[in-house]
Design a protein around this motif. Structure first.
Motif, PDB file in Angstrom:
ATOM      1  N   PHE A  18       0.817  -1.200   0.000  1.00  0.00           N
ATOM      2  CA  PHE A  18       0.000   0.000   0.000  1.00  0.00           C
ATOM      3  C   PHE A  18       0.855   1.257   0.000  1.00  0.00           C
ATOM      4  O   PHE A  18       0.576   2.219  -0.690  1.00  0.00           O
ATOM      5  CB  PHE A  18      -0.943   0.040   1.208  1.00  0.00           C
ATOM      6  CG  PHE A  18      -2.141  -0.832   1.054  1.00  0.00           C
ATOM      7  CD1 PHE A  18      -2.964  -0.741  -0.049  1.00  0.00           C
ATOM      8  CD2 PHE A  18      -2.456  -1.759   2.023  1.00  0.00           C
ATOM      9  CE1 PHE A  18      -4.068  -1.554  -0.190  1.00  0.00           C
ATOM     10  CE2 PHE A  18      -3.560  -2.570   1.902  1.00  0.00           C
ATOM     11  CZ  PHE A  18      -4.365  -2.466   0.781  1.00  0.00           C
ATOM     12  N   ALA A  19       1.910   1.243   0.770  1.00  0.00           N
ATOM     13  CA  ALA A  19       2.766   2.416   0.869  1.00  0.00           C
ATOM     14  C   ALA A  19       3.498   2.683  -0.439  1.00  0.00           C
ATOM     15  O   ALA A  19       3.744   3.825  -0.783  1.00  0.00           O
ATOM     16  CB  ALA A  19       3.758   2.260   1.998  1.00  0.00           C
ATOM     17  N   LEU A  20       3.828   1.630  -1.161  1.00  0.00           N
ATOM     18  CA  LEU A  20       4.520   1.831  -2.429  1.00  0.00           C
ATOM     19  C   LEU A  20       3.643   2.563  -3.428  1.00  0.00           C
ATOM     20  O   LEU A  20       4.128   3.321  -4.246  1.00  0.00           O
ATOM     21  CB  LEU A  20       4.970   0.491  -3.013  1.00  0.00           C
ATOM     22  CG  LEU A  20       6.172  -0.110  -2.320  1.00  0.00           C
ATOM     23  CD1 LEU A  20       6.481  -1.474  -2.903  1.00  0.00           C
ATOM     24  CD2 LEU A  20       7.373   0.792  -2.442  1.00  0.00           C
ATOM     25  N   ALA A  21       2.354   2.332  -3.353  1.00  0.00           N
ATOM     26  CA  ALA A  21       1.453   3.043  -4.246  1.00  0.00           C
ATOM     27  C   ALA A  21       1.488   4.537  -3.954  1.00  0.00           C
ATOM     28  O   ALA A  21       1.372   5.366  -4.851  1.00  0.00           O
ATOM     29  CB  ALA A  21       0.036   2.512  -4.092  1.00  0.00           C
ATOM     30  N   ALA A  22       1.682   4.888  -2.702  1.00  0.00           N
ATOM     31  CA  ALA A  22       1.714   6.290  -2.311  1.00  0.00           C
ATOM     32  C   ALA A  22       3.127   6.842  -2.281  1.00  0.00           C
ATOM     33  O   ALA A  22       3.317   8.042  -2.248  1.00  0.00           O
ATOM     34  CB  ALA A  22       1.087   6.445  -0.930  1.00  0.00           C
ATOM     35  N   GLY A  23       4.120   5.988  -2.252  1.00  0.00           N
ATOM     36  CA  GLY A  23       5.496   6.447  -2.153  1.00  0.00           C
ATOM     37  C   GLY A  23       6.430   5.292  -1.931  1.00  0.00           C
ATOM     38  O   GLY A  23       6.413   4.345  -2.671  1.00  0.00           O
ATOM     39  N   PRO A  24       7.199   5.316  -0.870  1.00  0.00           N
ATOM     40  CA  PRO A  24       8.219   4.296  -0.677  1.00  0.00           C
ATOM     41  C   PRO A  24       7.762   3.083   0.108  1.00  0.00           C
ATOM     42  O   PRO A  24       6.755   2.497  -0.207  1.00  0.00           O
ATOM     43  CB  PRO A  24       9.296   5.064   0.089  1.00  0.00           C
ATOM     44  CG  PRO A  24       8.511   6.032   0.878  1.00  0.00           C
ATOM     45  CD  PRO A  24       7.322   6.413   0.027  1.00  0.00           C
ATOM     46  N   HIS A  34      10.334   4.286   8.492  1.00  0.00           N
ATOM     47  CA  HIS A  34       9.550   4.570   7.293  1.00  0.00           C
ATOM     48  C   HIS A  34      10.073   5.835   6.612  1.00  0.00           C
ATOM     49  O   HIS A  34      10.244   5.868   5.395  1.00  0.00           O
ATOM     50  CB  HIS A  34       8.069   4.726   7.646  1.00  0.00           C
ATOM     51  CG  HIS A  34       7.249   5.214   6.503  1.00  0.00           C
ATOM     52  ND1 HIS A  34       6.932   4.412   5.434  1.00  0.00           N
ATOM     53  CD2 HIS A  34       6.713   6.427   6.247  1.00  0.00           C
ATOM     54  CE1 HIS A  34       6.218   5.122   4.572  1.00  0.00           C
ATOM     55  NE2 HIS A  34       6.071   6.337   5.043  1.00  0.00           N
ATOM     56  N   GLU A  35      10.330   6.851   7.386  1.00  0.00           N
ATOM     57  CA  GLU A  35      10.813   8.118   6.825  1.00  0.00           C
ATOM     58  C   GLU A  35      12.173   7.938   6.174  1.00  0.00           C
ATOM     59  O   GLU A  35      12.421   8.465   5.081  1.00  0.00           O
ATOM     60  CB  GLU A  35      10.873   9.190   7.916  1.00  0.00           C
ATOM     61  CG  GLU A  35      11.297  10.548   7.423  1.00  0.00           C
ATOM     62  CD  GLU A  35      10.380  11.136   6.356  1.00  0.00           C
ATOM     63  OE1 GLU A  35      10.873  11.964   5.566  1.00  0.00           O
ATOM     64  OE2 GLU A  35       9.187  10.777   6.303  1.00  0.00           O
ATOM     65  N   GLU A  42      13.374   8.232  -2.571  1.00  0.00           N
ATOM     66  CA  GLU A  42      13.277   9.497  -3.305  1.00  0.00           C
ATOM     67  C   GLU A  42      14.643   9.999  -3.766  1.00  0.00           C
ATOM     68  O   GLU A  42      14.754  10.635  -4.809  1.00  0.00           O
ATOM     69  CB  GLU A  42      12.589  10.555  -2.449  1.00  0.00           C
ATOM     70  CG  GLU A  42      11.101  10.308  -2.290  1.00  0.00           C
ATOM     71  CD  GLU A  42      10.416  11.326  -1.395  1.00  0.00           C
ATOM     72  OE1 GLU A  42      11.098  12.180  -0.797  1.00  0.00           O
ATOM     73  OE2 GLU A  42       9.179  11.250  -1.301  1.00  0.00           O
ATOM     74  N   ALA A  43      15.685   9.704  -2.994  1.00  0.00           N
ATOM     75  CA  ALA A  43      17.040  10.132  -3.354  1.00  0.00           C
ATOM     76  C   ALA A  43      17.681   9.182  -4.370  1.00  0.00           C
ATOM     77  O   ALA A  43      18.809   9.410  -4.806  1.00  0.00           O
ATOM     78  CB  ALA A  43      17.912  10.219  -2.106  1.00  0.00           C
TER      79      ALA A  43
END
Length: 115
Positions: A18-24, A34-35, A42-43
């Motif tokens: 689920f998180a990959l759909a929104a980001g990492p 998580h952060e 992102e980097a």
């Protein structure tokens, strides 16, 4: 329940998907993990989980049942557990930067195309 894109059930890793759909990456021990994972993705320091799961699926038959993301001194590792036929569990360590298999533990390890 969540099914991997190729029909495999991904159980504890569902929060990760689920998180990959929104980001990492999600499903981590705490919010700071998580952060760090999000920032690394992102980097461009790590591959997305989907790419790593494709590598795992290509080489190891079975169902992914657990995924962890670890970061230590700027080394990023996906620790993935795969349930294989016969009930054996593999513990894979994958370099999150390039998808290289760093280690595998388990009994009766099965590789695709090999006994």
């Amino acid at each position: 329940m969540i099914w991997h894109k190729r029909g495999r059930l991904v159980l504890p890793a569902c929060a990760l998907a689920f998180a990959l759909a929104a980001g990492p990456v999600a499903g981590l021990a705490d919010e700071s993990d998580h952060e760090r994972a999000r920032q690394a993705l992102e980097a461009g320091k790590v591959l997305p989980l989907g790419a790593v799961l494709d590598i795992v699926e290509r080489d190891f038959p079975g169902q992914v049942v657990k995924v962890e993301f670890e970061e230590d001194d700027d080394e990023f590792i996906y620790e993935i557990r795969v349930l294989q036929s016969g009930g054996s569990i593999l513990k894979l360590k994958i370099d999150a930067r390039d998808g290289t298999l760093l280690g595998v533990k388990g009994r009766d390890i099965k590789f695709k195309g090999k006994p």
